[in-house]
Design a protein around this motif. Structure first.
Motif, PDB file in Angstrom:
ATOM      1  N   VAL A  14      -1.305  -4.998   0.763  1.00 43.32           N
ATOM      2  CA  VAL A  14      -1.754  -4.563  -0.565  1.00 43.32           C
ATOM      3  C   VAL A  14      -3.092  -3.848  -0.448  1.00 43.32           C
ATOM      4  CG1 VAL A  14      -2.838  -6.797  -1.026  1.00 43.32           C
ATOM      5  CG2 VAL A  14      -2.242  -5.312  -2.935  1.00 43.32           C
ATOM      6  N   THR A  19      -5.738  -1.170  -7.035  1.00 44.71           N
ATOM      7  CA  THR A  19      -4.457  -1.878  -6.934  1.00 44.71           C
ATOM      8  C   THR A  19      -4.647  -3.361  -7.214  1.00 44.71           C
ATOM      9  OG1 THR A  19      -3.680  -0.287  -5.279  1.00 44.71           O
ATOM     10  CG2 THR A  19      -2.469  -2.360  -5.460  1.00 44.71           C
ATOM     11  N   LEU A  20      -5.325  -4.051  -6.317  1.00 43.03           N
ATOM     12  CA  LEU A  20      -5.608  -5.468  -6.557  1.00 43.03           C
ATOM     13  C   LEU A  20      -6.713  -5.636  -7.594  1.00 43.03           C
ATOM     14  CD1 LEU A  20      -5.255  -8.450  -5.914  1.00 43.03           C
ATOM     15  CD2 LEU A  20      -6.798  -8.144  -3.956  1.00 43.03           C
ATOM     16  N   VAL A  76      -0.802  -8.262 -10.344  1.00 44.50           N
ATOM     17  CA  VAL A  76      -0.744  -8.137  -8.884  1.00 44.50           C
ATOM     18  C   VAL A  76      -1.124  -9.457  -8.227  1.00 44.50           C
ATOM     19  CG1 VAL A  76      -1.672  -6.909  -6.876  1.00 44.50           C
ATOM     20  CG2 VAL A  76      -1.260  -5.678  -9.021  1.00 44.50           C
ATOM     21  N   LEU A  80       1.137 -11.753  -5.670  1.00 47.15           N
ATOM     22  CA  LEU A  80       0.730 -12.100  -4.311  1.00 47.15           C
ATOM     23  C   LEU A  80       0.744 -13.608  -4.080  1.00 47.15           C
ATOM     24  CD1 LEU A  80      -2.271  -9.633  -3.751  1.00 47.15           C
ATOM     25  CD2 LEU A  80       0.077  -9.398  -2.941  1.00 47.15           C
ATOM     26  N   ALA A 144       1.799  -2.217  -1.404  1.00 46.63           N
ATOM     27  CA  ALA A 144       1.430  -2.000  -2.809  1.00 46.63           C
ATOM     28  C   ALA A 144       0.181  -1.130  -2.851  1.00 46.63           C
ATOM     29  CB  ALA A 144       1.176  -3.333  -3.509  1.00 46.63           C
TER      30      ALA A 144
END
Length: 477
Positions: A14, A19-20, A76, A80, A144
């Motif tokens: 990721v 994103t995260l 996200v 995870l 991701a």
């Protein structure tokens, strides 16, 4: 022994920025650095000339991030954690400096491996692709990501998870497939909140010189006031955005400010930069239609507010004196735009009146922030034990403003301007009512707005201000 399913056997890598987390740590680190010392701005081009890896390394060496306060994307992070609980290997693969990446990995405790920018290599795009392929093989991992820098990695992944994509990643996903993970998107309301449009109400002070000179129906002056209002409002919004950049870490620890567009990650910092450029262009372009004196006041306002964002806001008492001065500058801007002279009385009243309201803001912060004795409030120069002296100074300033107003009402200037000067006398108790009510509400913990904006919005304050306006109008007839 049970064998892992195909999905569990494939690691999930990721990306971090965008994103995260709904922000970019390079930009955040840069502003943390400039907040520490603005002179670092001159070193940034030097570092960047040696490549992005050095720039990131130099920033990371000088600042620390608050991993616990970052705006993580809940969708996200939940995904995870579920994958990790199912036994899947989770990899953080990011172009962020290793120092920042490992701090986040340590905070979350869900990553089995961290791939990040190191001393020599900026781990983005092709370099990230190569690192993942070397570790897990082509199509040996899922990935991701969210941006154009992730396209090459998507190409080498078994499956792509496209999170809150930019236009490049969105185009890739629409043509090549892959899972699309949507996240909350900004709205017009978000942009208005970024601009802090409600704070534009303060710029109504620009019209004060015109009103006090009884030029109510002077079309030229009214147009000048409108242009000055637009110019100051655009400049103020630009400075608010810059101020938000410097206060990201502090805002994220605040119960309400954490929901601001940049602190929450709803708006990106590059979007904020573009907005600042547009706003300053509007402000300075509009100012060109006004007298050169107005441009001088506007530039001084921009310089002082920028200095306030950098350091003045953390200086004991200097901060509130500066705020009072900035309110007074709006009156000076109105005078410069319309060509009306500003009296000593008006400036003296303004300084005391707005100093009282600025002290209200600090008092409310002290009341609402639990602090042990001897510790300063975050980002300010005040400590818990300063609460009473701040309140006393604020009330004294309120009464001083009323005293200045009373002395002005008894001056020859009022007798020359008003046919019935005795009708102006109620303005003194009106000012005391406005300021004392604000302070009483602050003492009751019922003051949650900027006090100036509160007075403008509050219906009781509106009524007494309207009464004062009518009395002044009747006194001049």
């Amino acid at each position: 022994m049970d064998t892992l399913s195909d999905n569990q056997a494939i690691p999930l890598a990721v990306d971090l920025d965008g994103t995260l987390i709904a922000t970019d740590l390079l930009w955040e680190g840069l502003f943390l650095l400039l907040r520490k010392n603005p002179l670092f701005l001159f070193l940034v081009p030097v570092w960047l000339s040696s490549g992005p890896a050095r720039l990131k390394r130099e920033i990371a060496a000088r600042v620390d991030i608050d991993a616990g306060g970052l705006p993580y994307r809940a969708e996200v992070l939940s995904r995870l954690r579920d994958e990790r609980a199912a036994g899947r290997e989770i990899v953080l693969a990011t172009g962020t400096p290793r120092k920042f990446a490992e701090a986040i990995a340590a905070h979350l405790g869900i990553f089995d491996k961290v791939l990040a920018t190191d001393e020599a290599h900026n781990l983005t795009s092709g370099r990230k692709q190569a690192a993942l392929v070397e570790a897990y093989g082509d199509c040996g991992f899922d990935y991701a990501g969210n941006s154009r820098h992730d396209l090459k990695v998507f190409d080498s992944a078994r499956e792509a998870i496209v999170v809150a994509p930019d236009r490049h990643a969105a185009r890739w996903q629409s043509t090549r497939g892959g899972e699309l993970l949507e996240t909350p998107k900004p709205t017009i309301k978000t942009v208005v909140k970024m601009l802090r449009a409600h704070q534009w109400l303060k710029n109504g002070l620009i019209a004060v010189p015109m009103v006090l000179s009884h030029e109510y129906f002077n079309v030229g002056m009214m147009l000048s006031c409108v242009l000055a209002f637009i110019s100051f409002s655009a400049a103020a919004s630009a400075i608010y955005i810059v101020n938000d950049f410097f206060d990201l870490a502090l805002d994220r620890r605040h119960p309400t400010k954490r929901n601001r567009p940049f602190a929450s990650g709803l708006l990106s910092m590059p979007f904020g930069f573009a907005s600042v450029a547009v706003l300053l262009t509007v402000s300075l372009s509009t100012a060109l239609f006004l007298p050169i004196e107005f441009m001088g006041v506007l530039v001084a306002y921009l310089v002082i507010t920028t200095a306030y964002s950098f350091s003045i806001k953390r200086m004991l008492l200097i901060d509130v004196l500066t705020l009072a001065g900035l309110y007074t500058m709006r009156i000076l801007a109105g005078a410069a735009a319309t060509g009306v002279d500003v009296s000593f009385w008006l400036l003296a009243f303004s300084i005391f009146f707005f100093l009282s309201l600025a002290l209200v803001k600090r008092y409310v912060e002290l009341r609402s922030t639990p602090l042990p004795v001897g510790e300063r409030i975050a980002g300010r120069g005040y400590r818990a034990e300063d609460q009473e002296i701040v309140a006393q100074a604020g009330m004294a300033s309120a009464f001083s403003s009323a005293l200045v107003l009373a002395l002005y009402i008894d001056s020859d200037a009022v007798r020359e301007l008003y046919a019935k000067p005795w009708l102006v006398w109620p303005l003194a108790p009106i000012v005391l009512y406005l300021t004392m009510r604000v302070w009483i509400l602050a003492r009751r913990d019922e003051m949650h707005d900027d006090p100036v904006v509160f007075i403008i919005r509050d219906w009781r304050s509106q009524v007494v201000v309207a009464i004062g306006a009518v009395l002044m109008l009747m006194a001049g007839i």
